[in-house]
Design an enzyme around this catalytic site. Sequence first.
Site, PDB file in Angstrom:
ATOM      1  N   HIS A  69      42.011  45.045  35.080  1.00  0.00           N
ATOM      2  CA  HIS A  69      42.827  46.168  35.562  1.00  0.00           C
ATOM      3  C   HIS A  69      41.941  47.395  35.683  1.00  0.00           C
ATOM      4  O   HIS A  69      41.043  47.604  34.902  1.00  0.00           O
ATOM      5  CB  HIS A  69      43.967  46.459  34.566  1.00  0.00           C
ATOM      6  CG  HIS A  69      45.063  47.280  35.166  1.00  0.00           C
ATOM      7  ND1 HIS A  69      44.997  48.643  35.248  1.00  0.00           N
ATOM      8  CD2 HIS A  69      46.220  46.910  35.752  1.00  0.00           C
ATOM      9  CE1 HIS A  69      46.087  49.092  35.825  1.00  0.00           C
ATOM     10  NE2 HIS A  69      46.845  48.065  36.158  1.00  0.00           N
ATOM     11  N   ASP A  84      50.688  40.891  36.213  1.00  0.00           N
ATOM     12  CA  ASP A  84      50.918  39.771  37.147  1.00  0.00           C
ATOM     13  C   ASP A  84      50.649  38.409  36.535  1.00  0.00           C
ATOM     14  O   ASP A  84      50.976  37.382  37.149  1.00  0.00           O
ATOM     15  CB  ASP A  84      50.026  39.961  38.377  1.00  0.00           C
ATOM     16  CG  ASP A  84      50.439  41.192  39.162  1.00  0.00           C
ATOM     17  OD1 ASP A  84      49.566  42.050  39.427  1.00  0.00           O
ATOM     18  OD2 ASP A  84      51.640  41.324  39.460  1.00  0.00           O
TER      19      ASP A  84
HETATM   20  C1  SDX Z   1      48.158  45.412  39.764  1.00  0.00           C
HETATM   21  O1  SDX Z   1      46.377  49.964  39.513  1.00  0.00           O
HETATM   22  C2  SDX Z   1      47.545  49.526  39.044  1.00  0.00           C
HETATM   23  O2  SDX Z   1      48.200  50.163  38.252  1.00  0.00           O
HETATM   24  C3  SDX Z   1      47.996  48.202  39.616  1.00  0.00           C
HETATM   25  C4  SDX Z   1      49.182  47.545  38.932  1.00  0.00           C
HETATM   26  C5  SDX Z   1      50.462  48.326  39.169  1.00  0.00           C
HETATM   27  O3  SDX Z   1      51.390  48.181  38.367  1.00  0.00           O
HETATM   28  O4  SDX Z   1      50.571  48.986  40.245  1.00  0.00           O
HETATM   29  O5  SDX Z   1      48.964  47.420  37.544  1.00  0.00           O
HETATM   30  C6  SDX Z   1      49.432  46.150  39.519  1.00  0.00           C
HETATM   31  O6  SDX Z   1      47.655  45.476  40.859  1.00  0.00           O
HETATM   32  C7  SDX Z   1      47.519  44.660  38.633  1.00  0.00           C
HETATM   33  C8  SDX Z   1      46.134  44.022  39.038  1.00  0.00           C
HETATM   34  C9  SDX Z   1      46.425  42.709  39.775  1.00  0.00           C
HETATM   35  N1  SDX Z   1      45.200  42.154  40.351  1.00  0.00           N
HETATM   36  C10 SDX Z   1      44.633  41.046  39.854  1.00  0.00           C
HETATM   37  O7  SDX Z   1      45.037  40.450  38.849  1.00  0.00           O
HETATM   38  C11 SDX Z   1      43.443  40.544  40.659  1.00  0.00           C
HETATM   39  C12 SDX Z   1      42.299  40.154  39.714  1.00  0.00           C
HETATM   40  N2  SDX Z   1      41.765  41.356  39.123  1.00  0.00           N
HETATM   41  C13 SDX Z   1      40.584  41.952  39.719  1.00  0.00           C
HETATM   42  O8  SDX Z   1      40.501  41.773  41.101  1.00  0.00           O
HETATM   43  C14 SDX Z   1      40.273  43.339  39.188  1.00  0.00           C
HETATM   44  O9  SDX Z   1      40.336  43.265  37.829  1.00  0.00           O
HETATM   45  C15 SDX Z   1      41.078  44.534  39.668  1.00  0.00           C
HETATM   46  C16 SDX Z   1      41.121  44.616  41.154  1.00  0.00           C
HETATM   47  C17 SDX Z   1      42.462  44.468  39.135  1.00  0.00           C
HETATM   48  C18 SDX Z   1      40.420  45.794  39.120  1.00  0.00           C
HETATM   49  O10 SDX Z   1      39.157  45.856  39.695  1.00  0.00           O
HETATM   50  P1  SDX Z   1      38.172  47.098  39.405  1.00  0.00           P
HETATM   51  O11 SDX Z   1      38.777  48.082  38.491  1.00  0.00           O
HETATM   52  O12 SDX Z   1      37.673  47.584  40.714  1.00  0.00           O
HETATM   53  O13 SDX Z   1      37.038  46.423  38.565  1.00  0.00           O
HETATM   54  P2  SDX Z   1      35.773  45.769  39.185  1.00  0.00           P
HETATM   55  O14 SDX Z   1      36.148  44.940  40.357  1.00  0.00           O
HETATM   56  O15 SDX Z   1      34.750  46.843  39.365  1.00  0.00           O
HETATM   57  O16 SDX Z   1      35.334  44.768  38.010  1.00  0.00           O
HETATM   58  C19 SDX Z   1      34.494  45.207  36.935  1.00  0.00           C
HETATM   59  C20 SDX Z   1      33.745  43.947  36.491  1.00  0.00           C
HETATM   60  C21 SDX Z   1      32.999  43.263  37.638  1.00  0.00           C
HETATM   61  O17 SDX Z   1      31.939  42.532  37.081  1.00  0.00           O
HETATM   62  P3  SDX Z   1      30.428  43.200  37.119  1.00  0.00           P
HETATM   63  O18 SDX Z   1      30.123  43.473  38.586  1.00  0.00           O
HETATM   64  O19 SDX Z   1      30.523  44.452  36.270  1.00  0.00           O
HETATM   65  O20 SDX Z   1      29.531  42.119  36.521  1.00  0.00           O
HETATM   66  O21 SDX Z   1      34.691  42.973  36.013  1.00  0.00           O
HETATM   67  C22 SDX Z   1      34.659  41.827  36.861  1.00  0.00           C
HETATM   68  C23 SDX Z   1      34.015  42.260  38.149  1.00  0.00           C
HETATM   69  O22 SDX Z   1      33.392  41.147  38.805  1.00  0.00           O
HETATM   70  N3  SDX Z   1      36.057  41.420  37.069  1.00  0.00           N
HETATM   71  C24 SDX Z   1      36.485  40.163  37.100  1.00  0.00           C
HETATM   72  C25 SDX Z   1      37.871  40.235  37.254  1.00  0.00           C
HETATM   73  N4  SDX Z   1      38.244  41.522  37.331  1.00  0.00           N
HETATM   74  C26 SDX Z   1      37.113  42.250  37.223  1.00  0.00           C
HETATM   75  N5  SDX Z   1      35.797  38.981  36.995  1.00  0.00           N
HETATM   76  C27 SDX Z   1      36.574  37.857  37.071  1.00  0.00           C
HETATM   77  N6  SDX Z   1      37.913  37.842  37.214  1.00  0.00           N
HETATM   78  C28 SDX Z   1      38.593  39.013  37.320  1.00  0.00           C
HETATM   79  N7  SDX Z   1      39.918  39.013  37.467  1.00  0.00           N
END
Ligand code: SDX
Length: 427
Positions: free
Chosen positions: A306, A363
């Site tokens: 998140h 989710d």
């Molecule tokens: C919602 O913003 C809100 O409030 C949203 C929400 C709401 O109520 O409106 O809460 C609803 O959208 C919840 C989120 C649902 N999405 C998912 O579950 C999709 C999977 N999650 C990821 O795509 C990710 O965690 C995000 C999009 C939710 C957040 O991404 P960020 O904040 O941009 O973080 P990032 O992509 O920069 O990740 C940081 C690190 C990275 O690794 P490094 O490059 O540092 O090595 O964490 C890793 C990412 O690769 N990472 C994950 C991951 N999420 C982040 N690795 C594997 N699986 C994941 N799910």
Amino acid sequence: MAKVATIEIEGKKYELPIVVGSENETAVDITQLRSQSGAITLDPGYKNTGACESAITFLDGEKGILRYRGYSIEELAEKADFLEVAYLLIFGELPNKSQLDNFYTDILDQSIVNEDMKTVIKGFPESAHPMGVLSSLTSALTAFNPKSVNVDSEEEMYRAIVKILAKFPVLAAWTLRKKKGEDLLNRDTNLGYVESLLRMMFQKGTKPYKQNKTVVDALDKLLILHADHEQNCSTSTVRIVGSSHAGLFASISAGVSALWGPLHGGANQAVIEMLEEIKADGGDTTKFINKAKDKDDPFRLMGFGHRVYKNFDPRAKIIKKAADEVLAQLGVDDPILEIAKGLEKVALEDQYFIDRKLYPNVDFYSGIIYRAMGIPTEMFTVMFAVGRLPGWIAQWREMRLRKEPIGRPRQIYIGETQRKFKMIENR
Ligand code: SDX
């Protein structure tokens, strides 16, 4: 003594005011930065940038706190119903009985959707994703309610608000009926907000839909948990579209489109598809954890991570508990619930997830409950949108009442500098 931040650019110092919120969050106010220094800030994804001041929702990502207008999500999920929470988010206070009754009566008075809207939905193929249909129908509502666009007075805004609260669930139910090739029903004004939604989704022919209290209570709780979440992607979309005075329905339609993405609200559908894939692959959760960690593999653990929560999403905790209760009460034994719990356990013990503070989000478990309630996977994000509607409305209303300027971010240009045009024969 007003707090200031001092920055130095090319040897010159600039003082910028510090803003402190009611929960002691601190921001550097850069509204004068460019006029004073010529410089702007750069923050792709706005990870460090506040777009506005807001009094609606507070969340603390480090502590896993979520409050709507000061009330904890735990208390609201336990003690309130969805319409009460909608009123609270939009108007700022919990309603007394007469306020809530009047609010619902005003909504019921607007719950008929123009018959010509059925012509709009009939134009879609049954294969159309319900979120695309819902976004289109929501925008089309403007054509049948033109007075909902130029709303400058609170009274005009209120009329547009009760209209969208009344019609949006009808349209949401229609997206399911369309996929199933079933007749499109209008609201039964003798039913509550959630009961009416369930009936419009699931009634078969003329046979009265039999309400199941477990399903009604679970859906009411899920809608509360999804109702607002400060400046997330879709809410920011609603605010910026609304800031051009495009009207409430157009702003909500844009929010639906933003929520559709699998990185945002579309994750609840993607979680179930991921769990189904793990089940079909023999249930080896470690294999999928390794895929999620592999930088060369685009696979992400859906429902994990998140932007703000670097601790457990408080909503995920509530939904996980509800999933056990609802499946038990419905007598549903869904093997993917066990796969989800196994996946969560492995991930929470894995250094990659620990280092990045990746926890289950709202989710991760919600789809398991929707599935147990008989809601098709492609409808999960539509249910998220029905829940988020009051939050979008509240944030749009706050932005309009505060007369915030049109949203227009800057950029840093990194393209070609000026060059002479070449005629085609010289290229
Ligand atoms: C919602 O913003 C809100 O409030 C949203 C929400 C709401 O109520 O409106 O809460 C609803 O959208 C919840 C989120 C649902 N999405 C998912 O579950 C999709 C999977 N999650 C990821 O795509 C990710 O965690 C995000 C999009 C939710 C957040 O991404 P960020 O904040 O941009 O973080 P990032 O992509 O920069 O990740 C940081 C690190 C990275 O690794 P490094 O490059 O540092 O090595 O964490 C890793 C990412 O690769 N990472 C994950 C991951 N999420 C982040 N690795 C594997 N699986 C994941 N799910």
